[in-house]
Scaffold this active site. Structure first.
Site, PDB file in Angstrom:
ATOM      1  N   THR A  25      35.497 -18.893 -46.828  1.00 45.44           N
ATOM      2  CA  THR A  25      35.891 -19.939 -45.880  1.00 45.44           C
ATOM      3  C   THR A  25      35.158 -21.251 -46.153  1.00 45.44           C
ATOM      4  O   THR A  25      35.211 -22.180 -45.359  1.00 45.44           O
ATOM      5  CB  THR A  25      35.639 -19.473 -44.435  1.00 45.44           C
ATOM      6  N   HIS A  62      25.761 -19.160 -48.105  1.00 50.28           N
ATOM      7  CA  HIS A  62      24.596 -19.832 -47.534  1.00 50.28           C
ATOM      8  C   HIS A  62      23.501 -18.805 -47.290  1.00 50.28           C
ATOM      9  O   HIS A  62      23.664 -17.618 -47.595  1.00 50.28           O
ATOM     10  CB  HIS A  62      24.972 -20.551 -46.235  1.00 50.28           C
ATOM     11  N   HIS A 114      23.892 -15.327 -45.875  1.00 52.05           N
ATOM     12  CA  HIS A 114      24.405 -14.234 -46.708  1.00 52.05           C
ATOM     13  C   HIS A 114      23.321 -13.595 -47.571  1.00 52.05           C
ATOM     14  O   HIS A 114      23.550 -12.544 -48.167  1.00 52.05           O
ATOM     15  CB  HIS A 114      25.501 -14.761 -47.652  1.00 52.05           C
ATOM     16  N   LYS A 161      32.163 -16.044 -32.429  1.00 51.48           N
ATOM     17  CA  LYS A 161      32.433 -17.466 -32.611  1.00 51.48           C
ATOM     18  C   LYS A 161      32.889 -18.068 -31.287  1.00 51.48           C
ATOM     19  O   LYS A 161      33.634 -17.448 -30.527  1.00 51.48           O
ATOM     20  CB  LYS A 161      33.516 -17.686 -33.688  1.00 51.48           C
ATOM     21  N   ARG A 196      38.428 -20.521 -35.860  1.00 49.42           N
ATOM     22  CA  ARG A 196      38.131 -21.200 -37.111  1.00 49.42           C
ATOM     23  C   ARG A 196      39.314 -22.062 -37.540  1.00 49.42           C
ATOM     24  O   ARG A 196      40.458 -21.781 -37.206  1.00 49.42           O
ATOM     25  CB  ARG A 196      37.848 -20.174 -38.222  1.00 49.42           C
ATOM     26  N   GLN A 255      40.128  -5.701 -41.572  1.00 48.92           N
ATOM     27  CA  GLN A 255      38.889  -5.273 -42.200  1.00 48.92           C
ATOM     28  C   GLN A 255      38.795  -3.746 -42.213  1.00 48.92           C
ATOM     29  O   GLN A 255      38.270  -3.159 -43.164  1.00 48.92           O
ATOM     30  CB  GLN A 255      37.676  -5.870 -41.487  1.00 48.92           C
ATOM     31  N   ASP A 270      26.474  -8.761 -36.509  1.00 48.88           N
ATOM     32  CA  ASP A 270      27.654  -9.225 -35.776  1.00 48.88           C
ATOM     33  C   ASP A 270      28.929  -8.549 -36.274  1.00 48.88           C
ATOM     34  O   ASP A 270      30.008  -8.749 -35.702  1.00 48.88           O
ATOM     35  CB  ASP A 270      27.781 -10.745 -35.877  1.00 48.88           C
ATOM     36  N   LYS A 301      22.993 -18.303 -35.185  1.00 47.62           N
ATOM     37  CA  LYS A 301      22.864 -17.750 -36.529  1.00 47.62           C
ATOM     38  C   LYS A 301      23.230 -18.802 -37.566  1.00 47.62           C
ATOM     39  O   LYS A 301      24.019 -19.720 -37.310  1.00 47.62           O
ATOM     40  CB  LYS A 301      23.746 -16.514 -36.697  1.00 47.62           C
ATOM     41  N   LYS A 357      28.410 -21.048 -42.015  1.00 52.19           N
ATOM     42  CA  LYS A 357      29.081 -22.190 -42.634  1.00 52.19           C
ATOM     43  C   LYS A 357      29.534 -23.208 -41.604  1.00 52.19           C
ATOM     44  O   LYS A 357      29.661 -24.392 -41.903  1.00 52.19           O
ATOM     45  CB  LYS A 357      30.284 -21.695 -43.439  1.00 52.19           C
ATOM     46  N   THR A 358      29.817 -22.742 -40.391  1.00 56.97           N
ATOM     47  CA  THR A 358      30.341 -23.650 -39.379  1.00 56.97           C
ATOM     48  C   THR A 358      29.250 -24.215 -38.478  1.00 56.97           C
ATOM     49  O   THR A 358      29.530 -24.955 -37.549  1.00 56.97           O
ATOM     50  CB  THR A 358      31.390 -22.930 -38.506  1.00 56.97           C
TER      51      THR A 358
END
Length: 425
Positions: A42, A47, A50, A84, A88, A178, A199, A234, A237-238
């Site tokens: 995404t 980052h 990960h 979230k 997204r 998933q 999470d 946390k 990326k966002t």
């Protein structure tokens, strides 16, 4: 008997949740297993959030197990709603294809893809989702999932109860996708363990549930701690102030400084999570710090260790040169590429084609608010040009101040720096 490997993971505080630990322990004691972890592309880089997962996969591989990476070429088009606050932004296929290649390159530096039976492998879940029939998926997969159970998971409950930000059916379906990943990996590659951040517990549980329902087989899940910012959010990326693994997005110097600036209380915990030093040595360092207060040395040890792992020894040497320059006034060894790191994000910088004099430079660098204040700073012996003190209030920059004909390092005191980047038309 507890396997030596699982015991080490516990000692490193790397396990948040684990299912059927006794059974998984017995399997690991008898044979090497295949495990997987998924990464949705995404963004064009992973980052530091990960990093724990990548290093944990590396630990499994070093102990003889086979890591499989699933790149979410399909699932990234939807986006995981877990914890979230809002939906997204949808990504387009063209971007995702480019991002996948960049992320694969990053992952490849952590794992061994040519070491025999436990060689790592990277798969893209788009390869099994792109031709799937919607009605077949709903009939053969969706029927095994209770809406009641799904909406009561903490990962989605907070979104459902919010008036301003609900959850779309698109996001709600992510857990099923998933889960299907896990089923495919079990059938095709004998994967019996999925790992993820804490999470991801709900999504991992869905996969275990589906495999049990469809094949009547038991598989396992393990989650690792999330890397949490000081504000309790946390790293992701966002989120703001993301520390990327891509050196073009976060320079190795800024990456290094992130670890140097963590809370003192986190140093030995992070040494356990992110390094391959023995736990006994880390605990010894912590005891010695309690006696001798050597926290700066241990932070440096952590920062060097992780920077070398992520960016390589060559970039670590560059970081050390920059550090020597900024903190120990050794500017002579710094290279043009080092200055480019500083310009990218290492310290504040300005781009100019011309500056009247040193007084104006201090204003442009936000070291002072007026020429009078600039004069006072210069006269008080607070200003350095390229680490050399300057007390000439009328000083005008000369060509030799422009290192590599491009850069001038202006400093106020020991900790305030600004890089003047000379641009020529």
């Amino acid at each position: 008997m507890q396997s030596k490997f699982l015991n080490e993971l516990h000692n490193r505080q790397l396990i948040s949740y684990i299912t059927n630990e006794e059974k998984l322990n017995n399997i690991i004691n008898k044979k090497c297993i295949s495990l997987y972890c998924g990464f949705d592309p995404t963004a064009d880089s992973l980052h530091i959030g990960h990093l724990i997962l990548l290093i944990t996969l590396k630990r499994f591989q070093k102990n003889g197990h086979r890591p499989i990476i699933v790149i979410g070429g399909a699932t990234s088009l939807i986006g995981d709603p877990s914890f979230k606050n809002k939906e997204r932004i949808c990504n387009i296929n063209h971007n995702i294809d480019i991002w996948i290649q960049k992320i694969i390159k990053q992952i490849s530096s952590f794992l061994d893809f040519n070491c025999g039976t436990n060689s790592a492998r990277i798969l893209n879940n788009d390869s099994w989702f792109k031709n799937i029939n919607l009605l077949s998926f709903l009939r053969d997969t969706g029927k095994y999932f209770s809406i009641n159970t799904m909406i009561n998971r903490d990962s989605v409950k907070q979104r459902i109860t919010r008036v301003d930000q609900g959850i779309s059916f698109t996001e709600f379906s992510y857990s099923l996708l998933q889960a299907y990943d896990f089923l495919i990996l079990y059938q095709r590659h004998k994967v019996c363990l999925q790992i993820g951040g804490s999470d991801q517990w709900g999504n991992i549980s869905s996969g275990m549930h589906l495999i049990h329902k469809v094949l009547n087989k038991t598989v396992y899940g393990l989650t690792v701690p999330l890397l949490i910012q000081s504000n309790g959010i946390k790293f992701g990326k966002t989120e703001s102030d993301t520390i990327w693994l891509d050196a073009k997005k976060t320079s190795p110097y800024k990456f290094y400084q992130f670890w140097m600036n963590i809370d003192d209380s986190s140093v030995y915990y992070f040494l356990k999570l992110f390094t391959f030093e023995k736990v006994s040595k880390i605990e010894l360092l912590e005891k010695e710090n309690n006696i001798n207060n050597r926290i700066i040395d241990d932070k440096s040890f952590l920062a060097k260790n992780i920077t070398s792992l992520v960016h390589g020894k060559k970039n670590l040497l560059a970081v050390e040169r920059i550090t020597e320059c900024l903190f120990f006034k050794n500017i002579h060894s710094i290279t043009e590429l080092d200055f480019q790191q500083l310009e990218q994000d290492g310290i504040p910088s300005i781009q100019v084609s011309m500056i009247k004099d040193l007084q104006d430079a201090l204003i442009l660098c936000s070291f002072s608010k007026s020429r009078t204040q600039s004069k006072n700073l210069i006269q008080s012996n607070s200003i350095s040009i390229n680490t050399c003190k300057n007390i000439n209030i009328n000083y005008v920059f000369i060509s030799s101040d422009k290192l590599f004909n491009k850069f001038t390092l202006l400093s106020k005191g020991k900790k305030n720096h600004c890089l003047i980047c000379w641009k020529y038309t």
